[in-house]
Scaffold this active site. Structure first.
Site, PDB file in Angstrom:
ATOM      1  N   THR A 244      -1.232 -14.364  -6.663  1.00  0.00           N
ATOM      2  CA  THR A 244      -2.555 -14.594  -6.898  1.00  0.00           C
ATOM      3  C   THR A 244      -3.298 -13.976  -7.843  1.00  0.00           C
ATOM      4  O   THR A 244      -4.326 -14.381  -8.550  1.00  0.00           O
ATOM      5  CB  THR A 244      -3.350 -13.926  -5.311  1.00  0.00           C
ATOM      6  OG1 THR A 244      -2.672 -14.554  -4.227  1.00  0.00           O
ATOM      7  CG2 THR A 244      -4.784 -14.159  -5.425  1.00  0.00           C
TER       8      THR A 244
ATOM      9  N   TYR B 277      -6.841 -21.593  -3.338  1.00  0.00           N
ATOM     10  CA  TYR B 277      -6.313 -21.359  -4.525  1.00  0.00           C
ATOM     11  C   TYR B 277      -4.828 -21.497  -4.501  1.00  0.00           C
ATOM     12  O   TYR B 277      -4.251 -21.449  -3.405  1.00  0.00           O
ATOM     13  CB  TYR B 277      -6.587 -19.838  -5.174  1.00  0.00           C
ATOM     14  CG  TYR B 277      -5.988 -18.717  -4.119  1.00  0.00           C
ATOM     15  CD1 TYR B 277      -6.796 -18.226  -3.237  1.00  0.00           C
ATOM     16  CD2 TYR B 277      -4.788 -18.448  -4.637  1.00  0.00           C
ATOM     17  CE1 TYR B 277      -6.128 -17.227  -2.190  1.00  0.00           C
ATOM     18  CE2 TYR B 277      -3.898 -17.562  -3.777  1.00  0.00           C
ATOM     19  CZ  TYR B 277      -4.815 -16.925  -2.777  1.00  0.00           C
ATOM     20  OH  TYR B 277      -4.139 -15.851  -1.796  1.00  0.00           O
TER      21      TYR B 277
ATOM     22  N   SER C  91       4.572 -15.364  -3.771  1.00  0.00           N
ATOM     23  CA  SER C  91       5.921 -14.380  -3.357  1.00  0.00           C
ATOM     24  C   SER C  91       6.353 -14.591  -2.015  1.00  0.00           C
ATOM     25  O   SER C  91       7.277 -13.956  -1.480  1.00  0.00           O
ATOM     26  CB  SER C  91       5.159 -12.978  -3.564  1.00  0.00           C
ATOM     27  OG  SER C  91       4.538 -12.355  -2.549  1.00  0.00           O
TER      28      SER C  91
ATOM     29  N   THR D 139       1.156 -10.558  -3.336  1.00  0.00           N
ATOM     30  CA  THR D 139       1.041  -9.392  -2.233  1.00  0.00           C
ATOM     31  C   THR D 139       1.898  -9.581  -0.851  1.00  0.00           C
ATOM     32  O   THR D 139       2.181  -8.518  -0.185  1.00  0.00           O
ATOM     33  CB  THR D 139      -0.261  -9.000  -1.971  1.00  0.00           C
ATOM     34  OG1 THR D 139      -0.989 -10.359  -1.148  1.00  0.00           O
ATOM     35  CG2 THR D 139      -1.493  -8.729  -2.956  1.00  0.00           C
ATOM     36  N   ASP D 140       2.344 -10.919  -0.602  1.00  0.00           N
ATOM     37  CA  ASP D 140       2.779 -11.016   0.603  1.00  0.00           C
ATOM     38  C   ASP D 140       4.316 -10.523   0.609  1.00  0.00           C
ATOM     39  O   ASP D 140       4.549  -9.593   1.889  1.00  0.00           O
ATOM     40  CB  ASP D 140       3.274 -12.466   0.829  1.00  0.00           C
ATOM     41  CG  ASP D 140       2.015 -13.417   1.021  1.00  0.00           C
ATOM     42  OD1 ASP D 140       1.916 -14.586   1.210  1.00  0.00           O
ATOM     43  OD2 ASP D 140       0.779 -12.839   1.165  1.00  0.00           O
TER      44      ASP D 140
ATOM     45  N   LYS E 129       1.618  -4.183   3.148  1.00  0.00           N
ATOM     46  CA  LYS E 129       0.124  -5.067   2.864  1.00  0.00           C
ATOM     47  C   LYS E 129      -0.503  -4.958   4.518  1.00  0.00           C
ATOM     48  O   LYS E 129       0.196  -5.350   5.479  1.00  0.00           O
ATOM     49  CB  LYS E 129       0.670  -6.578   2.543  1.00  0.00           C
ATOM     50  CG  LYS E 129      -0.892  -7.390   2.695  1.00  0.00           C
ATOM     51  CD  LYS E 129      -0.438  -8.791   2.077  1.00  0.00           C
ATOM     52  CE  LYS E 129      -1.589  -9.677   2.036  1.00  0.00           C
ATOM     53  NZ  LYS E 129      -1.498 -10.938   1.239  1.00  0.00           N
TER      54      LYS E 129
ATOM     55  N   GLU F  52      14.237   7.500  23.507  1.00  0.00           N
ATOM     56  CA  GLU F  52      14.302   6.855  24.640  1.00  0.00           C
ATOM     57  C   GLU F  52      15.252   5.649  25.067  1.00  0.00           C
ATOM     58  O   GLU F  52      15.887   5.301  25.941  1.00  0.00           O
ATOM     59  CB  GLU F  52      12.900   6.011  24.571  1.00  0.00           C
ATOM     60  CG  GLU F  52      12.462   5.325  25.959  1.00  0.00           C
ATOM     61  CD  GLU F  52      10.933   4.492  25.970  1.00  0.00           C
ATOM     62  OE1 GLU F  52      10.442   4.565  24.920  1.00  0.00           O
ATOM     63  OE2 GLU F  52      10.761   3.744  26.825  1.00  0.00           O
TER      64      GLU F  52
HETATM   65  N1  DGL Z   1       0.929 -16.694  -1.634  1.00  0.00           N
HETATM   66  C1  DGL Z   1       0.550 -15.136  -1.708  1.00  0.00           C
HETATM   67  C2  DGL Z   1       1.562 -14.348  -2.379  1.00  0.00           C
HETATM   68  O1  DGL Z   1       1.807 -15.053  -3.410  1.00  0.00           O
HETATM   69  C3  DGL Z   1      -0.682 -14.829  -2.076  1.00  0.00           C
HETATM   70  C4  DGL Z   1      -1.303 -13.341  -1.837  1.00  0.00           C
HETATM   71  C5  DGL Z   1      -1.609 -12.561  -3.092  1.00  0.00           C
HETATM   72  O2  DGL Z   1      -0.806 -12.661  -4.048  1.00  0.00           O
HETATM   73  O3  DGL Z   1      -2.300 -11.845  -3.148  1.00  0.00           O
HETATM   74  O4  DGL Z   1       2.157 -13.294  -2.124  1.00  0.00           O
END
Ligand code: DGL
Length: 370
Positions: A41, A54, A88, A121-122, A194, A315
């Site tokens: 992103t 987006y 990602s 971020t994924d 995340k 456990e």
């Molecule tokens: N499709 C997600 C990625 O590329 C978008 C999330 C992001 O980059 O914030 O990880």
């Protein structure tokens, strides 16, 4: 009188000279940052899907840097390269291989003092942890992303990238392993995850807290850099075209053993259980664990719980079912460590358990010795 004037003239001349020399020295000694783009992103662009819609991975990292005014004020010598340009969720070993080989080459040839990787971020936390295990260098490697595309009303990417470059160019960042810099906080790769699909402060640690923060000027750390006991899981990447197949099996109320058995049928060489609580699973999955043990497929018990860690033989009796405990690693990170162990030919459960425990910071390993 004459002598006094000449004395002052000489003083002013020396002052100017020292200023010019220090400016030259600063120019010559700017931290050299290699910025590697993989997409996400942070280089995303609005699309027509919805007002906030987006598409990730649209600009090059070069275009990103050029679009951000005032970067020269950071006082670094920045070189940008595109390694990939993907969302990602499509991240996988070939990009990891390209990243680790590029960083190892740059470090070996003294091309850069530090590295910044822009990333979606994924799966940013997984790439960070893979590089944490794979790299055996003290140069800072900092991953950064954004929750809003460059075209949004108030994009968070520029500030995040500025801060990530500050973290990378800080001498205090050396020897801390791979770092994640996000929304003004600094997290170790081992624990960064995340934690929100909405907030710009989207990352949090699964253990402990942030290890530092950035203000408009520099990176600040709460703790001194504990010299990492490097356990290099690095490999000859030129001979490794793919990582061994390790599947993550989710646990939930009513879960059965089918998913684990199907993973074995699909050729999984390792299994990670994303268990409930302390890495627990229902009785209906125990037979499937036994089947994996009979086939020599290691099963690591991790937890879906956001914070804390999974004990061995608490456990759940690991010794009865041929499983091992992930301790402080989330399921997605335990999977990466298991893949690298299997890639090195390590299949013995004792050695896998030792690696999972031994790879932890001292404090956690102490817990194991109680
Ligand atoms: N499709 C997600 C990625 O590329 C978008 C999330 C992001 O980059 O914030 O990880």
């Amino acid at each position: 009188m004459n002598f006094k004037i000449w004395k002052w003239r000489l003083f002013v001349l020396l002052l100017c000279l020292s200023f010019c020399c220090s400016a030259l020295w600063a120019e010559e000694n700017k931290p050299r940052i290699l910025l590697l783009g993989t997409g996400g992103t942070i280089v995303g662009v609005a699309n027509q899907n919805s007002p906030t819609g987006y598409t990730a991975g649209q600009l090059t990292v070069e275009e990103l840097v050029r679009s951000l005014p005032g970067f020269e004020r950071l006082g670094v010598d920045l070189k940008a390269e595109q390694v990939a340009n993907i969302a990602s969720q499509d991240m996988d070993y070939p990009v990891w291989k390209a990243l680790v080989e590029r960083i190892e080459r740059a470090a070996a040839q003294d091309e850069a003092d530090a590295f910044v990787i822009t990333h979606g971020t994924d799966t940013l936390e997984e790439t960070a942890f893979f590089l944490e295990l794979a790299l055996d260098i003290d140069n800072p490697v900092v991953l950064v992303g954004a929750m809003r595309p460059t075209t949004s009303l108030s994009a968070d990417g520029p500030q995040n990238l500025w801060e990530a470059i500050q973290v990378a160019s800080s001498v205090d960042s050396f020897g801390r392993g791979v770092l994640v810099s996000f929304a003004g906080e600094i997290f170790p790769a081992r624990y960064a995850t995340k934690a929100s699909t909405l907030q710009t402060g989207a990352f949090a640690p699964t253990f402990g807290g942030a290890i530092g923060f950035t203000d408009a000027h520099r990176a600040h750390y709460y703790v001194a850099s504990a010299k990492k006991q490097r356990r290099p899981w690095s490999l000859d990447w030129s001979k490794l075209e793919s990582l061994p197949k390790v599947e993550i099996i989710p646990v939930y109320a009513g879960a059965g053993g089918e998913a684990l058995l199907q993973a074995l049928e699909r050729g999984a060489q390792g299994i990670v259980i994303a268990g409930v609580g302390d890495g627990n699973m229902p009785a209906s999955m125990l037979q499937a664990c036994k089947r994996a043990q009979e086939r020599g497929v290691p099963v690591v018990r991790a937890t879906r719980v956001f914070q804390g860690y999974v004990h061995k033989d608490h456990e759940f009796k690991d010794s009865d079912y041929g499983t091992v405990a992930a301790y402080d690693l989330s399921p997605q990170k335990a999977r990466i460590l298991l893949q690298l162990l299997l890639a090195r030919g390590v299949r013995d459960l004792e050695r896998i358990q030792a690696a999972l425990v031994g790879d932890q910071p001292g404090a956690l390993r102490f817990a194991e010795e109680e």
